[in-house]
Enzyme design. Sequence first.
Site, PDB file in Angstrom:
ATOM      1  N   CYS A 146       0.844  -1.191   0.000  1.00 42.74           N
ATOM      2  CA  CYS A 146       0.000   0.000   0.000  1.00 42.74           C
ATOM      3  C   CYS A 146       0.882   1.245   0.000  1.00 42.74           C
ATOM      4  CB  CYS A 146      -0.906  -0.003   1.233  1.00 42.74           C
ATOM      5  SG  CYS A 146      -2.028   1.416   1.296  1.00 42.74           S
ATOM      6  N   PRO A 147       0.830   2.057  -1.051  1.00 41.48           N
ATOM      7  CA  PRO A 147       1.656   3.279  -1.057  1.00 41.48           C
ATOM      8  C   PRO A 147       1.153   4.333  -0.082  1.00 41.48           C
ATOM      9  CG  PRO A 147       0.256   3.197  -3.002  1.00 41.48           C
ATOM     10  CD  PRO A 147       0.064   1.895  -2.308  1.00 41.48           C
TER      11      PRO A 147
END
Length: 387
Positions: A154-155
């Site tokens: 997840c950025p």
Amino acid sequence: MPGIGSKSGGRGPSSSPLPHTVIPASRPLRPSRYVPVSAATFFLVGSTTLFFCFTCPWLSERFSVAVPIYNGVVFLFVLANFCMATFMDPGIFPRAEEDEDKEDDFRAPLYKTVEIRGIQVRMKWCSTCRFYRPPRCSHCSVCDNCVEDFDHHCPWVNNCIGRRNYRYFFLFLLSLTVHIMAVFGFGMLFILYHRQNIDRLHAIVTLAVMCVAGLFFIPVAGLTGFHIVLVARGRTTNEQVTGKFRGGVNPFTNGCWKNVSHVLCSSQAPRYLGRKKCVQSVCVQPPFLRPQLTEAQLAAKILDNGIQGDLHRSKSSLEMMESQSCDAEPPPPPKPELRYPGITRGNTEECSLLNKAPPTPTMYKYRPTYSPGKNHTALTHAYANQG
């Protein structure tokens, strides 16, 4: 994991799936990785701060003090789960040493098969970490690590979502959805009561916060619903996207209720990185030093030696006796006996001649043995009667 039996073909490396060896090397710093998480933190904290400063005072006066308290508790819960999902180790497996299985790396089979609840599941060989990935483990291309029960990278939290931090990520999505709905709903209530003064600062700020909340509500709510379905079905995002168990049976599901309780109520998984290695200190003594004896061994030694004295003899006295016996000179070796006494030994040839027995004369070698017969016995008795 229950019911796992290994089946493999070919010659593979001897390293286990869980090698406790070297922490992976540090990766080069890329500032672009911190842009999404910085933006998410800015919008979350900034919009909530504006909501508390410009909207909540009127809501507490008009309705109840419970409104800002409720929003404050939800926001703290959101922030706590966000920090846990961001900074917690997702379950990274340490890599094998560089010299370990270096020759077997090219000869190892690409896959190994394990049986989980009667279903064949493949484990793939990771050429980067140099071990077979356990089931549900995958190598993250962004973090460059193998993560246990890998879900996705997840950025927005700048971290992989794996076995150890998936619970906090899931709770973050649920609480963030509730928080966005609360901010948007109470902001709408404020605007409806201030329709005549829409050009004032408080109304403008409230509209801006509502726009931010509405902008993030659709993707956040959609992602939350997607993960609710995944949790209920006992799958990960990686398995769902790649279609690993599509059209088949998922061996990792335990039913809807047990899957949800496992994600929310199970104990925390162990951490594989940063473990303190248990170094066993081995005291190697030279062979000429005696090992130290305990009191029980001293008593047993006194009994074995047949000493009838006091059994509670001190350890120092026994050690002194042993040291005296060790310092005493050993007795000289026994001298070899001489076959012919009175003759001193000379050189080696003379000694060998003296040690040899004299030869038997030839005239006695083939002489028949004397055995008395019956006539000899009778004559003996006759001479005895005459005498």
